[in-house]
Design an enzyme around this catalytic site. Structure first.
Site, PDB file in Angstrom:
ATOM      1  N   HIS A  72     -33.820 -23.946 -28.025  1.00  0.00           N
ATOM      2  CA  HIS A  72     -34.008 -24.558 -29.345  1.00  0.00           C
ATOM      3  C   HIS A  72     -35.473 -24.932 -29.568  1.00  0.00           C
ATOM      4  O   HIS A  72     -35.997 -24.799 -30.667  1.00  0.00           O
ATOM      5  CB  HIS A  72     -33.128 -25.803 -29.480  1.00  0.00           C
ATOM      6  CG  HIS A  72     -31.671 -25.473 -29.617  1.00  0.00           C
ATOM      7  ND1 HIS A  72     -31.209 -24.615 -30.576  1.00  0.00           N
ATOM      8  CD2 HIS A  72     -30.578 -25.859 -28.918  1.00  0.00           C
ATOM      9  CE1 HIS A  72     -29.894 -24.490 -30.464  1.00  0.00           C
ATOM     10  NE2 HIS A  72     -29.488 -25.234 -29.457  1.00  0.00           N
ATOM     11  N   LEU A 116     -46.831 -24.958 -50.255  1.00  0.00           N
ATOM     12  CA  LEU A 116     -45.635 -24.354 -49.659  1.00  0.00           C
ATOM     13  C   LEU A 116     -44.558 -25.413 -49.606  1.00  0.00           C
ATOM     14  O   LEU A 116     -44.786 -26.508 -49.111  1.00  0.00           O
ATOM     15  CB  LEU A 116     -45.940 -23.846 -48.244  1.00  0.00           C
ATOM     16  CG  LEU A 116     -44.743 -23.233 -47.522  1.00  0.00           C
ATOM     17  CD1 LEU A 116     -44.936 -21.739 -47.370  1.00  0.00           C
ATOM     18  CD2 LEU A 116     -44.523 -23.827 -46.158  1.00  0.00           C
ATOM     19  N   ASP A 155     -31.055 -17.668 -36.005  1.00  0.00           N
ATOM     20  CA  ASP A 155     -29.957 -17.556 -35.053  1.00  0.00           C
ATOM     21  C   ASP A 155     -30.453 -16.881 -33.778  1.00  0.00           C
ATOM     22  O   ASP A 155     -31.314 -16.006 -33.824  1.00  0.00           O
ATOM     23  CB  ASP A 155     -28.843 -16.712 -35.705  1.00  0.00           C
ATOM     24  CG  ASP A 155     -27.527 -16.880 -34.981  1.00  0.00           C
ATOM     25  OD1 ASP A 155     -27.439 -17.742 -34.096  1.00  0.00           O
ATOM     26  OD2 ASP A 155     -26.591 -16.136 -35.291  1.00  0.00           O
TER      27      ASP A 155
END
Lengths: 254, 282
Positions: free
Chosen positions: B51, B148, B34
């Site tokens: 972004h 991962l 956020d």
């Protein structure tokens, strides 16, 4: 080998330093609280004054307030006071999430404790699980608080039960497309819970923040607010938490 | 910028990572990334630039997680509620995703070498056709990697995920693949797309879940920090992990799951892969 030992040593040292810093901070904050607040922390009447003094500064009040109740840390008396303060502040729904499972067993005792603390305060406290005994109101300004106690059994297991009942056709759930939408499942789930709004704020004490299995579906937009670092619940920490809640601007998605 | 940024860790940072790694490291960490828009506002940039910075930070974070030996990372990239944002911002976010997934497909060798397995979790039917195809391709191409696991929650909300799992379970009973007595919280947990994180980190000072992993974080350590996501550093991550080490609940032994449930779950998994293949090939 040597570097491994060194790493181990530094790791232990880091955690030691953090422990010391946290301890110092706790002592400092407790000392500060004593200096400032203790004189006015002598009884419910004073508590009410403190809340009424601060209430005009609050732009918004939570509709539904949850306390993560840990009976090994919190006394029934302090939990009962949260109900009383919420009655004064005008929070209509107060719920306790019973982490240890002991509160649910002692619901009766909590009820009596709340009654004891409530003496002389206008308003009405309703218990979802009990008949209304104390439903007197004093004029038009009196508030009502509805109290619920939840356990982790009301969380995931209840959602699973709802899905099982849908699969068994015991509960009907609308389904317009291939998959249920959140709205559709939410309507079916609503049958399994008391009809109260989703919680706005969840209060916890201590430095660990966790949901402890609290109702996952209802937790969607709930703010986690720390009441105190040392598990102490008093009127100042309560008012402080309401202030913290006020600072959070609610912005979802947009 | 590629998906896993190399050369972002200095010698000193690597040393600190190794020290922290001496203790218990979360086996699954989730991020609510956020603060991209507030970052853009703060620096007088366009929202899209914020972004984009946020994505760069993700690729750095993935490298740190690889170095720390964290085997699973989940990030909240785009909520179903985000479709309500301005058309301009939504289409910029979709373009960003297109760009990054195209890049991923182009650089698939690097990803496979690092052993990153991608999973995009969410209601994919809400995505534009071409993007949906791309994410399916990414999942299929990295299917067998195991170093991962990166879960990207896209067109996702926690309630929606539970609802989709409920549909699969109800259908399972209807098609006689499952007994209704088998339905319990364990089965629901395994039917959900995402597993349980041990630690959830949310940046930018907000203190709620915003409909992210509602089911899964029931017993996780929640860590809220004021830093904006594009300004998140290795030190913030290490602080979160030290906090986790101080408060983590003891590891619970997982009970073995019954055969009938397992069979059902395997069928679901098979079906999911077949659906993805269909999507890519059509």
């Amino acid at each position: 080998m040597l570097s491994r030992l060194l790493r181990q040593f530094l790791f232990t040292l880091t955690h030691l330093v953090v422990n010391v810093l946290v301890a110092v901070q706790n002592v400092y904050s407790r000392f500060w609280a004593k200096e400032d607040d203790f004189p006015c922390n002598q009884g419910t009447e004073n508590d009410i004054k403190v809340i009424l003094k601060h209430l005009p500064n609050m732009k918004k009040k939570p509709k539904h307030l949850v306390v993560l109740a840990d009976t090994s840390e919190h006394s029934l008396h302090s939990l009962a006071l949260v109900v009383i303060w919420s009655l004064v502040a005008g929070v209509p729904y107060v719920s306790f999430h019973d982490i240890t499972g002991e509160l649910k067993e002692n619901e009766e005792k909590l009820f009596l404790e709340v009654e004891k603390c409530k003496k002389g305060i206008p308003g009405c406290i309703k218990w979802s699980k009990m008949p209304n005994l104390n439903g007197y109101t004093n004029g038009t300004q009196a508030h009502t608080v509805t109290v619920n106690i939840f356990t982790s059994h009301d969380g995931r297991p209840k959602i699973a039960q709802c899905i099982r009942d849908i699969a068994n056709n015991k509960v009907s759930c609308k389904r317009e497309a291939d998959e249920f939408t959140a709205q559709e499942l939410g309507d079916a789930l609503a049958l399994f819970y008391p009809s109260i709004p989703d919680p706005d704020v969840i209060l916890y004490t201590g430095s660990l923040c966790s949901a402890h299995g609290f109702l996952p579906w209802q937790l969607r937009l709930t703010e986690f607010v720390q009441l105190s670092t040392d598990h102490c619940i008093n009127v100042n920490s309560y008012v402080g938490a309401l202030y913290k809640y006020n600072k959070c601007d609610q912005r979802f998605g947009k | 910028m590629s998906w896993v940024k190399e050369d972002v860790v200095s010698f000193f940072q690597l040393f600190c990572i190794k020290v922290v790694k001496t203790g218990r490291v979360p086996q699954h960490i989730a991020f609510i990334m956020d603060g991209n828009r507030r970052y853009a506002k703060k620096h007088n940039e366009k929202t899209a630039a914020g972004h984009s910075k946020g994505f760069d930070k993700l690729s750095e974070t993935l490298k740190w997680c690889l170095d720390l030996g964290i085997p699973e990372v989940t990030v909240y990239a785009f909520s179903i509620e985000n479709f309500k944002r301005s058309e301009e911002e939504v289409s910029a976010l979709m373009d960003l995703a297109r760009d990054k997934f195209q890049r991923l497909i182009d650089e698939i060798d690097q990803i496979n070498e690092l052993g990153v397995r991608m999973h995009i979790a969410g209601r994919l039917s809400l995505l534009p056709e071409d993007l949906r195809k791309m994410v399916s391709q990414a999942m299929l191409a990295t299917r067998y990697n195991n170093k991962l696991r990166l879960n990207i929650a896209y067109a996702y909300t926690g309630r929606d995920e539970i609802s989709r799992a409920a549909s699969l379970i109800v259908d399972g009973v209807k098609n006689n693949e499952l007994l209704s007595d088998d339905i319990d919280d364990e089965l629901v947990s395994h039917t959900l797309e995402l597993g349980e994180p041990e630690l959830l980190v949310r940046t930018s000072g907000e203190v709620r879940l915003s409909d992210f992993m509602l089911w899964q974080v029931s017993n996780s350590v929640l860590y809220f920090t004021d830093v904006l996501w594009p300004e998140f550093t290795i030190w913030n991550l290490l602080a979160a992990i030290i906090h986790f080490q101080r408060h983590a609940p003891p590891i619970k032994d997982e009970e073995p799951i019954s055969d009938s449930k397992l069979q059902f779950l395997e069928k679901l998994e098979d079906r999911r892969w077949r659906d993805l293949e269909k999507l890519v090939n059509c």
